[in-house]
Design a protein around this motif. Sequence first.
Motif, short mmCIF file in Angstrom:
data_model
loop_
_atom_site.label_atom_id
_atom_site.label_comp_id
_atom_site.label_asym_id
_atom_site.label_seq_id
_atom_site.Cartn_x
_atom_site.Cartn_y
_atom_site.Cartn_z
N ASP A 221 0.79 -1.06 0.21
CA ASP A 221 -0.08 0.04 0.09
C ASP A 221 0.85 1.22 -0.17
OD1 ASP A 221 -2.96 0.23 0.11
OD2 ASP A 221 -2.57 1.57 1.81
N ASP A 222 1.88 1.21 0.53
CA ASP A 222 2.86 2.48 0.82
C ASP A 222 3.23 2.51 -0.57
OD1 ASP A 222 2.65 2.80 3.65
OD2 ASP A 222 4.21 1.15 3.98
N ILE A 223 3.68 1.48 -1.38
CA ILE A 223 4.46 1.59 -2.50
C ILE A 223 3.37 2.05 -3.64
CG2 ILE A 223 5.40 0.40 -4.46
CD1 ILE A 223 6.47 -1.66 -2.12
N ARG A 224 2.25 1.67 -3.48
CA ARG A 224 0.95 2.02 -4.26
C ARG A 224 0.94 3.60 -4.20
NH1 ARG A 224 -1.49 -2.86 -4.50
NH2 ARG A 224 -2.08 -2.69 -2.22
N ALA A 225 1.15 4.07 -2.86
CA ALA A 225 1.03 5.71 -2.67
C ALA A 225 2.18 6.39 -3.27
CB ALA A 225 0.83 5.77 -1.06
N GLU A 226 3.15 5.74 -3.00
CA GLU A 226 4.35 6.30 -3.83
C GLU A 226 4.14 6.53 -5.44
OE1 GLU A 226 8.12 4.15 -3.29
OE2 GLU A 226 8.94 5.28 -4.83
N VAL A 227 3.73 5.42 -5.98
CA VAL A 227 3.60 5.45 -7.05
C VAL A 227 2.41 6.46 -7.77
CG1 VAL A 227 2.70 4.17 -9.36
CG2 VAL A 227 4.19 3.06 -7.88
N TYR B 149 16.37 14.46 -13.09
CA TYR B 149 15.70 14.46 -12.04
C TYR B 149 15.03 13.22 -11.70
CZ TYR B 149 15.69 19.24 -13.26
OH TYR B 149 16.04 20.74 -13.66
N ALA B 150 15.11 12.88 -10.34
CA ALA B 150 14.26 11.49 -10.29
C ALA B 150 13.05 11.72 -9.53
CB ALA B 150 15.20 10.57 -9.46
N ILE B 151 11.77 11.00 -9.65
CA ILE B 151 10.50 11.40 -8.96
C ILE B 151 10.05 10.16 -8.39
CG2 ILE B 151 8.19 11.90 -9.43
CD1 ILE B 151 9.20 14.32 -11.26
N PRO B 152 9.54 10.08 -7.15
CA PRO B 152 9.24 8.81 -6.54
C PRO B 152 8.18 7.91 -7.47
CG PRO B 152 8.73 10.54 -4.86
CD PRO B 152 9.20 11.24 -6.29
N GLY B 153 8.42 6.56 -7.51
CA GLY B 153 7.56 5.75 -8.07
C GLY B 153 8.06 5.38 -9.45
#
Lengths: 272, 148
Positions: free
Chosen positions: A36-42, A99-103
């Motif tokens: 769920d944390d990873i889905r939020a990050e994406v 640039y790197a963006i989460p997900g």
Amino acid sequence: MVFKRVVFLYILFSLPIYSFEFRKRINQDPNIYSADDIRAEVKFGETMASKMLSKYPLSENKVWQRYVNAIGASLAATIGRAELKYYFAVIESEDKNAYAIPGGFVFITSSLMKSMTNESQLVGVIAHEIGHINHRHIVKKLNIRGQDSMMALSSSLIGGNTQSFRTLMKVALNQGMKILFEDGYGKRAELEADATSYYSLVNNNYAVSEYSILLKDLYQDLENVKVLNKTHPPAKKRIHYLNKLLRRDKIESTFGKTNEKRFSKYFNSFRS
Amino acid sequence: MKILFLFLYSCLAQEVYFKSLKGKLLAEPKPKSNVISELKRGDKLSLVSKKAGWLSVEYDGKSGWVAKILTSKKPPGKKVSLLNKKVDLSKKARKRASNFSSSAAARGLMPSKEEIEYKMQSANKKALKKMKEFQISEAKALKWFLKE
């Protein structure tokens, strides 16, 4: 008899350690991330990436996009987080930066692309950005968590009504953009990402020295230094760190390929 | 006693997972060293010792070295998709207004719903869709990458 005593003492002293580990897990270890944390990050990353694309348009050069995506997907397959789908794009910008963006979203500016002279440099840059995503530099700074987490950004900061949530999302997105363009991830985080570049280059037999040359060139451009110095450590420090790793691993400065031939094949199409 | 010893050893043995799609178990901690065995994503490796950037491991009864950057402490997870599950970060939020939201509203700093909606819409979803279309299969890309 002595052995029995040793085993007994080992069990006696190791039990508190194991129980501590268990306690840490049930209390939500900050380094444990649920699906769920990873889905939020994406989800957060997608919103931030689309905001980024409203600021900088995608480059129209398809060959360029194909090449960056081929190198990016290869690196993601080896060093990336297996649970993420990585996306790569070249964006139009006068700044020489990436640039790197989460997900899993990675952007390289057209000006930075034009500064490169071989594939080793491109591998170094993309691996550096994947390093930021692997280490969750923005996720940790903004505490992005899913709805099931006790540490969720939403539950720890906002009320339940939709407007509050939207406000928080806006604040978090702005903070994320501020990290990318003004504050940076921090010097330690940048060196961590440079370490990812180093190991990726060495393990794929690429020349680390070429990545150092690119860093040196970027910091020699006076206009670009203003941009880079806001968010990155000085070039000297970064190159010194890479050289330190090379010396530690007893790797000669001449080590590695550059794949200039393949690079030229893709680059000539947009240099002309 | 032997059983107890084996139990303790298995408790102590640390495991790591190979996260790269594919790779090699090497004879020495050097990228161009001899290949002992081929590895694939998800392979479980028993950790023997560590050296800067490298791990000495046992796999399938064979000892060798793998680059630390190609491993993870947890089994590599499946690709996360947002298609099957709706993500709502606000669902479990507290039911009362927070200090942040209430004080912001009191000072008139809270943007209106329309204003926020507008800012959110200014995101370029069309370009994001186009960016996603650039994506190449990791397996296909890796094959091409390793060819040179």
